[in-house]
Design an enzyme around this catalytic site. Structure first.
Site, mmCIF file in Angstrom:
data_model
loop_
_atom_site.group_PDB
_atom_site.id
_atom_site.type_symbol
_atom_site.label_atom_id
_atom_site.label_comp_id
_atom_site.label_asym_id
_atom_site.label_seq_id
_atom_site.Cartn_x
_atom_site.Cartn_y
_atom_site.Cartn_z
ATOM 1 N N HIS A 62 16.255 27.229 -33.787
ATOM 2 C CA HIS A 62 15.349 27.981 -32.557
ATOM 3 C C HIS A 62 16.594 28.466 -31.945
ATOM 4 O O HIS A 62 17.594 27.893 -31.496
ATOM 5 C CB HIS A 62 14.895 26.634 -31.973
ATOM 6 C CG HIS A 62 14.122 27.081 -30.498
ATOM 7 N ND1 HIS A 62 13.426 28.125 -30.404
ATOM 8 C CD2 HIS A 62 14.780 26.970 -29.259
ATOM 9 C CE1 HIS A 62 13.178 28.403 -29.148
ATOM 10 N NE2 HIS A 62 13.830 27.590 -28.509
ATOM 11 N N GLU B 205 14.084 20.428 -26.480
ATOM 12 C CA GLU B 205 13.019 21.105 -27.423
ATOM 13 C C GLU B 205 13.095 20.499 -28.733
ATOM 14 O O GLU B 205 12.902 21.204 -29.716
ATOM 15 C CB GLU B 205 13.328 22.528 -27.142
ATOM 16 C CG GLU B 205 12.930 23.211 -26.009
ATOM 17 C CD GLU B 205 13.033 24.655 -25.817
ATOM 18 O OE1 GLU B 205 11.990 25.429 -25.780
ATOM 19 O OE2 GLU B 205 14.017 25.346 -26.353
ATOM 20 N N HIS C 154 10.501 33.826 -24.454
ATOM 21 C CA HIS C 154 11.280 32.499 -24.687
ATOM 22 C C HIS C 154 12.309 32.650 -25.791
ATOM 23 O O HIS C 154 13.526 32.593 -25.653
ATOM 24 C CB HIS C 154 10.128 31.581 -25.233
ATOM 25 C CG HIS C 154 11.001 30.225 -25.346
ATOM 26 N ND1 HIS C 154 10.577 28.841 -24.898
ATOM 27 C CD2 HIS C 154 12.326 29.893 -25.960
ATOM 28 C CE1 HIS C 154 11.394 28.230 -25.176
ATOM 29 N NE2 HIS C 154 12.459 28.479 -25.935
ATOM 30 N N HIS D 254 17.397 32.057 -28.802
ATOM 31 C CA HIS D 254 17.104 33.268 -27.773
ATOM 32 C C HIS D 254 17.883 34.538 -27.993
ATOM 33 O O HIS D 254 18.348 34.764 -27.179
ATOM 34 C CB HIS D 254 17.265 32.466 -26.388
ATOM 35 C CG HIS D 254 16.944 31.118 -26.437
ATOM 36 N ND1 HIS D 254 17.616 29.989 -26.388
ATOM 37 C CD2 HIS D 254 15.583 30.566 -26.488
ATOM 38 C CE1 HIS D 254 17.279 28.729 -26.308
ATOM 39 N NE2 HIS D 254 15.669 29.175 -26.542
#
Length: 234
Positions: A96, A77, A166, A98
């Site tokens: 980024h 990613e 996500h 989660h």
């Protein structure tokens, strides 16, 4: 040409701090824009954030590929970083993740809103990106430049974007600011979830968000020292 070693050390520390503060676990990644080449950024090869070391940090070009040959596996990613840097010249660092704190909002679609003082650093609006709108059914990963460009457009001028089922992506003015925003957003999400279990929850007013989001650099530095010390103790 700037010596990148201090920046590599700082970014490696940021990865480990974010893992220690429960923003990232085995997955997730953080980057910083190259200080001399705005079209490049620094990002680790594929490592668990809590294990990232300065030597793992690579330089990536505007195509989100390493500028030097690399045999190590890469984050699939990594395009998230390249496309946000392309669209947002004001952004200097990206995370980024989660985090469990934000995932209920990514799954339910319930808006994440600033409900605390430092939660204001998320901004008054946290957009919600659904990959199905442009790409239909996927494996929920952002593995192409086109997908990442769609995410970057959804982020727009904001400081954070939620990603359906996500996770989330946060930006910052520098590495410490990015870490502060990411940690504060997760704390805000935890508190909002707990408060919603007790009843209706109101967001901060736009005026409160504007004023509370102006966190002085000294406060960001204080939080950074706290988190680095807590990492060392761990």
């Amino acid at each position: 040409m700037t010596d990148l070693d201090p920046l590599r050390r700082l970014l490696a520390t940021a990865n480990r701090v974010l893992a220690n503060e429960q923003v990232m676990d085995a997955f997730g990644h953080a980057s910083v824009r190259h200080p001399d080449r705005p079209d490049r950024f620094l990002l680790a090869c594929s490592r668990p954030p809590e294990q990232v070391r300065p030597d793992d940090i690579l330089v990536f070009g505007e195509d989100s590929e390493p500028v030097e040959p690399c045999t190590e596996p890469l984050y699939s990613e990594r395009f998230i970083h390249g496309e946000i840097y392309r669209l947002r010249p004001d952004v200097q660092a990206i995370c980024h993740h989660h985090a469990p704190a934000v995932m209920p909002f990514c799954v339910s679609g319930v808006p994440l809103v600033p409900v605390t003082q430092h939660g204001a650093t998320m901004g008054a609006t946290i957009p919600f990106w659904d990959s199905r709108d442009d790409f239909g059914d996927t494996n929920l990963l952002v593995t192409t430049a086109a997908q990442a460009a769609s995410l970057a457009r959804a982020l727009g001028p904001h400081s954070m974007v939620l990603m359906r089922r996500h996770g989330a992506t946060s930006i910052g003015r520098d590495i410490e600011d990015m870490v502060f925003r990411a940690v504060s957003a997760c704390r805000n999400a935890q508190i909002q979830s707990a408060a919603m279990a007790m009843g209706a929850v109101d967001a901060l007013t736009p005026g409160e968000v504007d004023l509370a989001a102006r966190v002085p650099p000294s406060a960001v530095a204080r939080a950074w020292r706290c988190w680095v010390d807590r990492l060392a103790a761990a």
